[in-house]
Scaffold this motif. Structure first.
Motif, PDB file in Angstrom:
ATOM      1  N   PRO A  62       0.811  -1.218   0.200  1.00 28.49           N
ATOM      2  CA  PRO A  62       0.016  -0.090   0.073  1.00 28.49           C
ATOM      3  C   PRO A  62       0.941   1.254  -0.120  1.00 28.49           C
ATOM      4  CG  PRO A  62      -0.036  -0.848   2.269  1.00 28.49           C
ATOM      5  CD  PRO A  62       0.814  -1.818   1.212  1.00 28.49           C
ATOM      6  N   PRO A  64       0.171   5.283   0.554  1.00 27.07           N
ATOM      7  CA  PRO A  64      -0.857   6.598   0.802  1.00 27.07           C
ATOM      8  C   PRO A  64      -0.551   7.760  -0.204  1.00 27.07           C
ATOM      9  CG  PRO A  64       0.153   5.642   2.743  1.00 27.07           C
ATOM     10  CD  PRO A  64       0.884   5.155   1.850  1.00 27.07           C
ATOM     11  N   GLN A  65      -1.612   8.257  -0.961  1.00 26.53           N
ATOM     12  CA  GLN A  65      -1.442   9.352  -1.748  1.00 26.53           C
ATOM     13  C   GLN A  65      -0.308  10.604  -1.204  1.00 26.53           C
ATOM     14  OE1 GLN A  65      -5.193  10.992  -3.303  1.00 26.53           O
ATOM     15  NE2 GLN A  65      -4.060  12.312  -4.588  1.00 26.53           N
ATOM     16  N   ASP A 132      -0.701  -0.626  -4.442  1.00 27.55           N
ATOM     17  CA  ASP A 132      -2.056  -0.151  -4.189  1.00 27.55           C
ATOM     18  C   ASP A 132      -2.065   1.326  -3.564  1.00 27.55           C
ATOM     19  OD1 ASP A 132      -3.502  -2.392  -5.159  1.00 27.55           O
ATOM     20  OD2 ASP A 132      -2.749  -3.375  -3.014  1.00 27.55           O
ATOM     21  N   GLU A 134      -3.675   4.354  -1.787  1.00 25.43           N
ATOM     22  CA  GLU A 134      -4.438   4.805  -0.880  1.00 25.43           C
ATOM     23  C   GLU A 134      -5.138   6.115  -1.024  1.00 25.43           C
ATOM     24  OE1 GLU A 134      -2.942   3.795   3.071  1.00 25.43           O
ATOM     25  OE2 GLU A 134      -3.255   1.612   2.768  1.00 25.43           O
ATOM     26  N   ASP A 136      -6.549  10.093  -0.903  1.00 25.91           N
ATOM     27  CA  ASP A 136      -7.080  10.993   0.186  1.00 25.91           C
ATOM     28  C   ASP A 136      -8.036  11.726  -0.408  1.00 25.91           C
ATOM     29  OD1 ASP A 136      -7.475  13.260   1.551  1.00 25.91           O
ATOM     30  OD2 ASP A 136      -5.412  13.607   2.207  1.00 25.91           O
ATOM     31  N   ASP A 167     -11.600  12.327   5.167  1.00 24.92           N
ATOM     32  CA  ASP A 167     -10.951  11.264   5.722  1.00 24.92           C
ATOM     33  C   ASP A 167      -9.630  11.463   6.449  1.00 24.92           C
ATOM     34  OD1 ASP A 167      -9.691  11.888   3.486  1.00 24.92           O
ATOM     35  OD2 ASP A 167      -9.509   9.927   2.543  1.00 24.92           O
ATOM     36  N   HIS A 168      -8.957  12.385   6.245  1.00 23.36           N
ATOM     37  CA  HIS A 168      -7.485  12.428   6.942  1.00 23.36           C
ATOM     38  C   HIS A 168      -7.496  14.005   7.772  1.00 23.36           C
ATOM     39  CE1 HIS A 168      -5.932   8.820   5.465  1.00 23.36           C
ATOM     40  NE2 HIS A 168      -6.224   9.077   4.117  1.00 23.36           N
TER      41      HIS A 168
END
Length: 281
Positions: A62, A64-65, A132, A134, A136, A167-168
């Motif tokens: 994974p 994160p963007q 993958d 993820e 934001d 979400d963040h």
């Protein structure tokens, strides 16, 4: 010339008409092979997540963007170049010593990444990095009150209640007044809040300090929210415009005068009818 079969080694000679060369030894050279393909994923600071290193030749991982993806590659022989291709952009790696090459790309979108290497003889190899992203997601704004266009009565003021989620974590939330006929244009900032890293923010605002038009023109407002996603400019999300209709005082005064005149005419008519009834008796 003579056919050379695919093998680890072989001999061949070249012929032109009746003239043939001496035999030459040929050695098949395979393309370079990846000996190391490591990716260190460094998430953006606002996520407060630890960096992690992955073996990209063996696992899907994974990302994160907005993360920095720091590559380190090495092969079974010295290399002359190494690159990573993300979409239409190619990023060159730099030699880092001990045969390793390093480079960094930002995970801005779910784009396939391909790492290519070339040895000193120009032989190349490439592989795709499986990961993958993820994402934001952008903030979500919900206007709770009003649910529809509102007509303000005499002495009434605008009233708006809303909530914003992300979400963040949110960056900033603000209330703007906009031109009702040009709601896609920049607005006038009325108030602003900085809910540092909060994922949820809500407010009830009443516009006691707002100048209510006396010419019957409507009022329009909107909520603006930004999040913490890194970029050249903050990512802005706008709510749909919230409209309030106002009535010109002149219209209200005219209506009152008209109503008073109708009431006077009605009373005069009743008095006249009463007089006629008395005369008959």
């Amino acid at each position: 010339g003579e056919t050379v079969r695919k093998a680890a080694s072989a001999t061949a000679r070249f012929r032109a008409g009746d003239v043939a060369s001496e035999k030459h030894a040929l050695k098949a050279v395979p393309p370079p092979a990846f000996r190391k393909l490591a990716v260190r994923v460094v998430p953006p600071a606002y996520l407060a997540r630890a960096a992690a290193t992955h073996d990209a030749s063996r696992e899907r991982f994974p990302v994160p963007q907005g993360s920095a993806m720091r590559f380190e590659v090495a092969a079974d022989r010295p290399l002359s170049a190494a690159t990573v291709v993300a979409g239409s952009a190619t990023n060159a790696f730099a030699a880092a010593g001990d045969g390793a090459w390093t480079g960094t790309v930002e995970a801005a979108a779910a784009t396939a990444l391909r790492v290519a290497i070339a040895d000193e003889n120009g032989y190349r190899a490439e592989t795709e990095v499986q990961f993958d992203l993820e994402p934001d997601y952008a903030p979500v704004i919900r206007v709770l009150v009003p649910q529809a266009r509102v007509r303000l009565g005499p002495g009434a003021v605008p009233r708006i209640q809303w909530e914003v989620t992300d979400d963040h974590g949110l960056g900033e939330v603000s209330l703007e007044r906009v031109d009702p006929s040009k709601t896609d244009q920049p607005g006038e900032r009325i108030l602003g809040w900085t809910p540092t890293n909060e994922a949820h923010f809500s407010r009830l605002w009443t516009g006691e300090d707002q100048a209510i038009p006396t010419n019957g023109k409507p009022l329009a407002y909107r909520i603006v929210a930004t999040d913490l996603l890194p970029g050249p400019t903050p990512r802005r999300v706008l709510s749909p415009p919230v409209f309030f209709d106002t009535a010109p005082p002149a219209a209200s005064t005219g209506s009152a005068v008209a109503a008073k005149g109708e009431l006077g005419n009605t009373l005069a008519h009743l008095v006249e009818l009463q007089k006629k009834n008395l005369e008959r008796t």
